[in-house]
Write an enzyme that holds these catalytic residues in place. Structure first.
Site, PDB file in Angstrom:
ATOM      1  N   GLU A   1       0.833  -1.205   0.000  1.00  0.00           N
ATOM      2  CA  GLU A   1       0.000   0.000   0.000  1.00  0.00           C
ATOM      3  C   GLU A   1       0.859   1.242   0.000  1.00  0.00           C
ATOM      4  O   GLU A   1       2.012   1.213   0.377  1.00  0.00           O
ATOM      5  CB  GLU A   1      -0.940   0.024   1.208  1.00  0.00           C
ATOM      6  CG  GLU A   1      -0.330  -0.434   2.514  1.00  0.00           C
ATOM      7  CD  GLU A   1       0.889   0.302   2.985  1.00  0.00           C
ATOM      8  OE1 GLU A   1       0.873   1.545   2.919  1.00  0.00           O
ATOM      9  OE2 GLU A   1       1.867  -0.352   3.413  1.00  0.00           O
TER      10      GLU A   1
ATOM     11  N   GLU B   1       4.466  -0.512   1.148  1.00  0.00           N
ATOM     12  CA  GLU B   1       4.570  -0.719  -0.318  1.00  0.00           C
ATOM     13  C   GLU B   1       4.549  -2.199  -0.701  1.00  0.00           C
ATOM     14  O   GLU B   1       4.535  -2.535  -1.877  1.00  0.00           O
ATOM     15  CB  GLU B   1       5.872  -0.120  -0.904  1.00  0.00           C
ATOM     16  CG  GLU B   1       6.017   1.355  -0.760  1.00  0.00           C
ATOM     17  CD  GLU B   1       7.320   1.889  -1.386  1.00  0.00           C
ATOM     18  OE1 GLU B   1       8.070   1.103  -2.010  1.00  0.00           O
ATOM     19  OE2 GLU B   1       7.576   3.090  -1.235  1.00  0.00           O
TER      20      GLU B   1
END
Lengths: 363, 363
Positions: B178, B320
């Site tokens: 994310e 991420e």
């Protein structure tokens, strides 16, 4: 041992210059400062080893040294000595755990016979093979030294040659694994001698033995130390209660460090070789990454003695270089960060200066 | 949410049958029994997930869901919201940490805009990109729900679609990452609500903030929970104090489990989505491997709540999908063990039966 000592003299501490340059570059990459944690420390160390801020991660090589141990005749293993040669055959045909894990890690495998007792089937091999047996196994260390001075030198030289070959081939990272029925007994005796620890604290289940065999193994370690009393002289410990494959790893470790090649440590037996290398040559540890921690009780103590934090801990206790193979990926990932990430400037992403301005503005 | 609930109904516990078959095969491979430790447990679980003893490890996919958070206007991050769109641009051009680590892991990257506020530069992208913004960021959760029921459904559907695509493409393992400035604040509020924990215990430094901002962030989490009082209803928590990217991950998690795809968990924010998935659908955890543990205080508590042991711990706190990317290699290595190792029989290596005979003979 003049060749070993020459390599020892060539091992430089990695120093702070390249590490600081690497850290400065890490600070410019598009991520919050230090947000990759230990991966950044590994990256910076790789940079300092290779004296660059864009470290190479290929080629990777895993060298498995195999040898037999006279002490196996004391009944210290769940397997007979014959298994050493059989497993070397399995390595050569690509069917062992280290073959599978080396492939997964993108690493070449090279098998080195440093003194296997049995016949090795080297037909139709799928990996590199070097046959340099010092002797068909060490002598039984409960009855005297495991090897002679000459044999020790031969074994160390094998490792130094392996390191030279790796340097010639431009190897970016190397790991050393081992195979030898009885070698956790040798590693236990070495660890007891280096750490001045009781045999019972550094002698584990190896590849898996019952309580009776474990008690016998502890007794064997005690008797080997009494028979040889090597004190704390690293090479005397290696010679009297070590093994050919462990000596070869010690040579390869020192040689790789002398060639500025990053080294990934493996389990309990390989780390016994690291005790030798670090004792003879403290800057060696700048080049050696503790790959993993095995459940062997002596391995945790070795790592404490060396003041190294393992990268992985999965309860692996197989040796062969399997823990190192798994850990190699972490070093490769650290190198990828240095080589492939954009900087805040180049990516047009707001860095912390702008962020700070934003914070003041908003709050 | 009928589509989500349909997927939830399709998630089967992996059961013991395939796990036992895998364990039996592991016992025949040329290594001492259980000597690869946790790697063998992972291998057996992969087998059970895929219902085979030769699990696939490719293709691997990392999907990064990006969205903005209304709560960012409270000044809870070291970075402005504009950084979300800039970092998405960086992902698309291949310059972020997740690009480097995904390449190292042999994984494809797909970026999904689930609600980024700023303009995304999607020209000359080097990775897959899906633009499905629910809205230009959630609403400020200190003033009411972060999203409407309709918006929640849209975000969940994005994740379910991502899982369907992965199944269609035969993906063997998936990870969800994310990006969203302010999303550790949302994850902290979700974690406080799920665990019934005080805001101060589950709210950390995120990407790196000073003490003053940290105190404000804790206060913001408290106020968000007071404004929304979502109790312990998973979807109410997700809707009122979550985020579009977190909801999409929850949908992708449940969808991937329904398709029997192995899932590698990431850090604090992605694990907030795992709280939703596991609460709605306990067998989901059979498919989800806790990739790593970050230094965010709430992440350790989430993993305790889920009773999962992380694979790695490197102090990574970037998100991420970077922790998951690193952990993916461990699953790939476990699959390689199942696929590439020889058995004692096929390799002609003495197994434990012969070893036992030897032990009796020698001692």
């Amino acid at each position: 041992m003049s060749r070993l000592h020459e390599s020892i003299r060539r091992v430089d501490p990695i120093g702070v210059g390249w590490r600081e340059r690497a850290e400065a570059r890490l600070g410019q990459l598009t991520k919050p400062v230090r947000s990759l944690g230990r991966l950044e420390e590994i990256a910076a160390r790789l940079c300092a080893i290779q004296q660059t801020v864009t470290p190479r991660a290929m080629p990777r090589r895993i060298v498995v040294f195999a040898a037999d141990h006279g002490v196996a005749e004391e009944g210290v293993s769940a397997y007979p000595s014959a298994v050493t040669a059989q497993m070397v055959g399995n390595f050569l045909h690509g069917g062992a755990a280290i073959n599978a894990l080396a492939r997964a890690a993108g690493a070449e495998v090279c098998i080195v016979d440093t003194g296997v007792a049995g016949m090795i089937d080297a037909s139709a091999t799928t990996v590199a093979f070097v046959s340099r047996p010092v002797r068909g196994g060490t002598r039984n260390m409960t009855k005297g030294p495991a090897m002679s001075e000459d044999e020790l030198r031969c074994a160390l030289d094998i490792g130094l040659d392996v390191a030279d070959d790796a340097a010639r081939d431009g190897v970016a990272m190397i790991a050393c694994g081992e195979m030898g029925i009885g070698n956790t007994t040798a590693a236990s005796a070495m660890t007891a001698a280096f750490l001045d620890a009781p045999a019972g604290e550094v002698t584990g289940a190896g590849t898996g033995i019952d309580a009776e065999t474990h008690a016998r193994k502890i007794d064997v370690v005690r008797r080997a130390l009494i028979a040889n009393h090597p004190r704390r002289d690293p090479l005397a410990i290696l010679r009297t209660v070590g093994g050919f494959e462990i000596a070869a790893i010690a040579g390869a470790y020192v040689g790789a460090a002398a060639h500025r090649i990053a080294i990934v440590g493996d389990g309990f037996v390989a780390t016994a070789a690291a005790l030798v290398a670090a004792s003879l040559c403290p800057p060696f540890l700048d080049y050696w990454f503790a790959g993993h921690r095995s459940p062997e009780p002596g391995h945790a103590l070795q790592l404490l003695f060396l003041r190294q934090q393992p990268l992985l801990e999965f309860g692996m206790r197989l040796g062969e270089g399997t823990g190192a193979a798994l850990a190699m990926h972490v070093l490769a990932a650290a190198a990828a960060v240095m080589n492939e990430m954009a900087t805040f400037d180049s990516a047009g992403v707001a860095g912390r200066g702008e962020a700070a301005a934003y914070m003041v503005g908003e709050s």
